[in-house]
Design an enzyme around this catalytic site. Structure first.
Site: not given
Ligand code: GLN
Length: 236
Positions: A50-52, A81, A108, A136-137, A172, A174
């Site tokens: 997700g987004e930390s 992630c 990150r 993913i990112r 990821h 999953e």
């Molecule tokens: N870029 C996100 C972060 O810094 C992590 C990306 C992800 O969980 N797919 O939190």
């Protein structure tokens, strides 16, 4: 009697439904975790991607940061992630607060904008040969403590690691598929039915949780029966 661990999935944001499905497919019992009370009911936990920074805000808002910090000291936890970023002791680019459970430094968004999402097949020590990994990112693990075991690599860098009861993946799991079925992330994510999931990483984590429950015998649910098995036994 075989026991089936109850594994929580932190369900504040991210792809928690896919993790729950993956856990079912390896015969673990998933449970969505949204409160401190939920945490008391699970043998282990997955923190999804997700987004930390958003996770940190939500954890604070729900009063979950401290209970979660306590949990990760006691019970197996797998961060994927953004979850990996939350578990690492040191976070860079930029620095941010974390649960401080994994002896690692994580950077990150380490792969830059051009290649912010990628599917890579890499070497793993899990049985069954190379593993497809969807990034993913993604963050990058740039420093590991000496007792952190590397379970998979991307171009020689660690992407799946374990330190006792803590596991972390910068990808990821999953979304991993058997036999490298897709070539790009968009195609992969738009496929609603995944008929060839590769569940080796979830299976491995379920084993870590099962082993921990057996050893400590202090968990709330050390002798669970799988619902299907319970139904069978109850008929006997
Ligand atoms: N870029 C996100 C972060 O810094 C992590 C990306 C992800 O969980 N797919 O939190």
């Amino acid at each position: 009697m075989q026991s089936f661990p109850v594994i929580g999935v932190l369900a504040l944001q991210g792809d928690y439904e896919s993790h729950a499905l993956a856990l079912e497919q390896v015969n673990a019992q998933p449970k969505m975790v949204r409160t401190a009370r939920d945490l008391e009911l699970v043998d282990g936990l997955i923190i999804p991607g997700g987004e930390s920074t958003t996770f940190l805000k939500l954890l604070e808002r729900e009063g979950l940061f401290l209970p979660l910090q306590e949990f990760v000291r006691m019970r197996p936890t797998f961060g994927t992630c953004a979850g990996c970023i939350l578990l690492a002791k040191r976070v860079t680019h930029p620095e941010q607060q974390s649960l401080g459970a994994l002896d690692a430094t994580v950077e990150r968004n380490a792969y830059g904008r051009q290649i912010d999402s990628q599917i890579v097949t890499g070497a793993t020590s899990l049985p069954g040969g190379p593993l497809e990994m969807v990034f993913i990112r993604a963050p990058r693990l740039i420093e590991l403590g000496s007792d952190v075991e590397v379970l998979a690599q991307r171009d020689g860098s660690p992407v799946l690691v374990r330190q006792k009861n803590i596991m972390a993946a910068t990808f990821h799991p999953e979304l991993s598929r058997a036999g490298g079925m897709s070539k790009n992330v968009d195609e992969h994510l738009s496929d609603s039915e995944d008929e060839h999931p590769d569940r080796r990483v979830h299976r491995y984590f379920a084993q870590v949780v099962e082993e921990h429950s057996r050893q400590t015998r202090s968990g709330p649910s050390t002798a669970h029966r799988h619902p299907a098995q319970a139904a069978t036994n109850d008929r006997e």
